[in-house]
Scaffold this active site. Structure first.
Site, PDB file in Angstrom:
ATOM      1  N   CYS A 205      47.470   1.705 -23.904  1.00 21.64           N
ATOM      2  CA  CYS A 205      46.770   2.159 -22.693  1.00 21.64           C
ATOM      3  C   CYS A 205      45.463   1.378 -22.603  1.00 21.64           C
ATOM      4  O   CYS A 205      44.374   1.942 -22.721  1.00 21.64           O
ATOM      5  CB  CYS A 205      46.506   3.656 -22.747  1.00 21.64           C
ATOM      6  SG  CYS A 205      47.964   4.664 -23.127  1.00 21.64           S
ATOM      7  N   ALA A 206      45.566   0.084 -22.389  1.00 20.87           N
ATOM      8  CA  ALA A 206      44.425  -0.820 -22.561  1.00 20.87           C
ATOM      9  C   ALA A 206      43.379  -0.687 -21.471  1.00 20.87           C
ATOM     10  O   ALA A 206      42.210  -0.989 -21.702  1.00 20.87           O
ATOM     11  CB  ALA A 206      44.919  -2.264 -22.641  1.00 20.87           C
ATOM     12  N   GLY A 209      40.350  -3.110 -21.077  1.00 20.39           N
ATOM     13  CA  GLY A 209      40.399  -3.873 -22.311  1.00 20.39           C
ATOM     14  C   GLY A 209      39.217  -3.782 -23.244  1.00 20.39           C
ATOM     15  O   GLY A 209      39.084  -4.627 -24.136  1.00 20.39           O
ATOM     16  N   GLY A 210      38.365  -2.771 -23.116  1.00 18.91           N
ATOM     17  CA  GLY A 210      37.233  -2.653 -24.033  1.00 18.91           C
ATOM     18  C   GLY A 210      37.655  -2.560 -25.486  1.00 18.91           C
ATOM     19  O   GLY A 210      37.135  -3.267 -26.356  1.00 18.91           O
ATOM     20  N   ASP A 229      49.221  -1.580 -19.744  1.00 19.70           N
ATOM     21  CA  ASP A 229      48.715  -0.513 -18.882  1.00 19.70           C
ATOM     22  C   ASP A 229      49.579  -0.445 -17.627  1.00 19.70           C
ATOM     23  O   ASP A 229      50.211  -1.436 -17.249  1.00 19.70           O
ATOM     24  CB  ASP A 229      47.251  -0.733 -18.500  1.00 19.70           C
ATOM     25  CG  ASP A 229      46.540   0.578 -18.203  1.00 19.70           C
ATOM     26  OD1 ASP A 229      45.962   1.174 -19.134  1.00 19.70           O
ATOM     27  OD2 ASP A 229      46.590   1.031 -17.040  1.00 19.70           O
ATOM     28  N   ASP A 277      45.161   5.022 -26.708  1.00 18.61           N
ATOM     29  CA  ASP A 277      43.918   5.573 -26.145  1.00 18.61           C
ATOM     30  C   ASP A 277      44.321   6.253 -24.840  1.00 18.61           C
ATOM     31  O   ASP A 277      44.194   5.694 -23.765  1.00 18.61           O
ATOM     32  CB  ASP A 277      42.922   4.431 -25.916  1.00 18.61           C
ATOM     33  CG  ASP A 277      41.607   4.916 -25.345  1.00 18.61           C
ATOM     34  OD1 ASP A 277      41.334   6.125 -25.403  1.00 18.61           O
ATOM     35  OD2 ASP A 277      40.851   4.075 -24.811  1.00 18.61           O
ATOM     36  N   CYS A 330      39.143  10.764 -25.375  1.00 16.63           N
ATOM     37  CA  CYS A 330      37.702  10.999 -25.229  1.00 16.63           C
ATOM     38  C   CYS A 330      37.503  12.436 -24.736  1.00 16.63           C
ATOM     39  O   CYS A 330      37.040  12.676 -23.630  1.00 16.63           O
ATOM     40  CB  CYS A 330      37.061   9.977 -24.293  1.00 16.63           C
ATOM     41  SG  CYS A 330      37.928   9.708 -22.738  1.00 16.63           S
TER      42      CYS A 330
END
Length: 388
Positions: A205-206, A209-210, A229, A277, A330
């Protein structure tokens, strides 16, 4: 703009933010930028002051306010200097009527506060503090590193922290790609992946791209790194970021939502590590997006939980025996953290959890929780699973 006119401007901006929160519209930052784009006569000081007033009001209100005025009245109730600016002068808000309603104070809507309590979240008010500006030193380009002044080291291996108002994106280090803006907690979750040169690593789940760039640095541009993604627009932001960072060899793979395996079939059983992520409520990022707590509903949370479970099951098929799967959200809610990890282990008995070892975080179920109050990071849950 006079100080009183700035209060009225903040009220108008808040009306837009509140309506967008109810209708799942544009985020506050974009709305504020668009509001000022139509009012180019406003100076930089005006823009900064109105933005700060609007966000102060957003943070002060637990339940979604009825109007922008009721939100600003909540601020006026605790700040006499703000209250005095409701004077009815030209471009100012009308005087305060003692009988008119004010928005409710609090950290979040009542149902969400209960969820946080049930998840054992302490000091939830820290979720509304103003976040610092964290950067990650890009080890792919850090040979001639000249960090901006005013920073201090964080617990992340390559992290530095600056005051929130720092203009980091104007610094030579940022322009040259030797640093990236990334929260210290996000950096720590990437460390849990323990990506190594020569491995095959998938960022499922890029987004933009961080975390992919952090993985590329850990792999020293050696190996195979696939950034996936289902959002084409976000994924298209990665290649120019990778070029600036000197991250070569990143493959991007656009997925079709709900049909991800059509594109991922060649990678079944091939990955040394997969990072999930996952899309989530964002209940750990309110320091940066405080109006997000007004947007979330119980049904939306249930949908996020279902998506996370499905993505974890997909990721499990991609990992080779002995390989690693790292799950990150998060969020501080157990539904998107400890409960999700427990559900994965129940569905997949051929996997075991390895509690991540980090210089921050508190064990929660099979993983670790990072929180603003204890760790000074955004709120995260991270778990690491190993395929037997």
């Amino acid at each position: 703009m006079t100080p009183a006119a700035r209060i009225q401007a903040a009220i108008e901006v808040l009306d837009l933010v509140i309506e967008a929160a109810r209708s799942n519209g544009a985020p506050a930052d974009r709305l504020i930028s668009e509001w000022f784009r139509a009012r180019r006569w406003a100076g930089s000081g005006d823009r900064r002051a109105v933005r700060e007033l609007a966000y102060r009001a957003i943070r002060a209100c637990g339940e979604i306010p009825a109007t922008g005025r009721t939100a600003m009245l909540r601020v006026a109730d605790i700040d006499p200097q703000i209250a005095a600016l409701f004077d009815g002068s030209r471009h100012a808000p009308a005087p305060i009527d003692a009988a008119e309603p004010k928005a409710e104070a609090g950290v979040a809507p009542a149902w969400l506060m209960q969820r946080l309590a049930d998840s054992g979240v302490e000091h939830p008010e820290a979720l509304l503090d103003r976040a610092p500006l964290d950067i990650r030193v890009n080890t792919l380009k850090s040979g001639s590193l000249d960090l901006p002044e005013g920073g201090e080291k964080t617990v992340a291996a390559h992290g530095w922290r600056y005051p929130p108002e720092t203009k980091i994106e104007q610094s030579p280090a940022y322009l040259e790609g030797t640093i990236e803006v990334q929260d210290a907690g996000s950096q720590l979750t990437c460390e849990v992946v323990a990506a190594r040169p020569g491995e095959t690593v998938i960022d499922l789940c890029a987004g933009a791209g961080g975390k992919t760039l952090a993985l590329a640095a850990a792999m020293e541009n050696a190996g195979r790194l696939i950034a996936c993604d289902a959002d084409r627009a976000r994924l298209q932001r990665l290649p120019p970021r990778a070029e600036r960072a000197g991250a070569t060899g990143i493959e991007t793979l656009l997925l079709d939502a709900n049909r991800e395996m059509q594109a991922l079939e060649p990678f079944v059983g091939a990955a040394d590590a997969v990072l999930v992520d996952a899309p989530c409520s964002g209940a750990g990022t309110w320091r940066r997006n405080p109006e997000a707590r007004w947007r979330l509903t119980d049904k939306q949370l249930e949908r996020y939980v279902a998506i996370q479970s499905r993505l974890l099951d997909i990721a499990a098929t991609l990992v080779k025996p002995g390989g690693r799967l790292v799950f990150v959200t998060c969020s501080l809610l157990d539904a998107e953290g400890a409960d999700q990890a427990e559900g994965f282990l129940t569905r997949h008995p051929d996997w075991r959890a390895e509690l991540p070892v980090l210089p921050a975080g508190t064990p929660r179920g099979a993983g670790l929780r990072l929180s603003p109050s204890r760790d000074g990071t955004d709120g995260f849950f991270v778990a690491r699973f190993v395929r037997l």
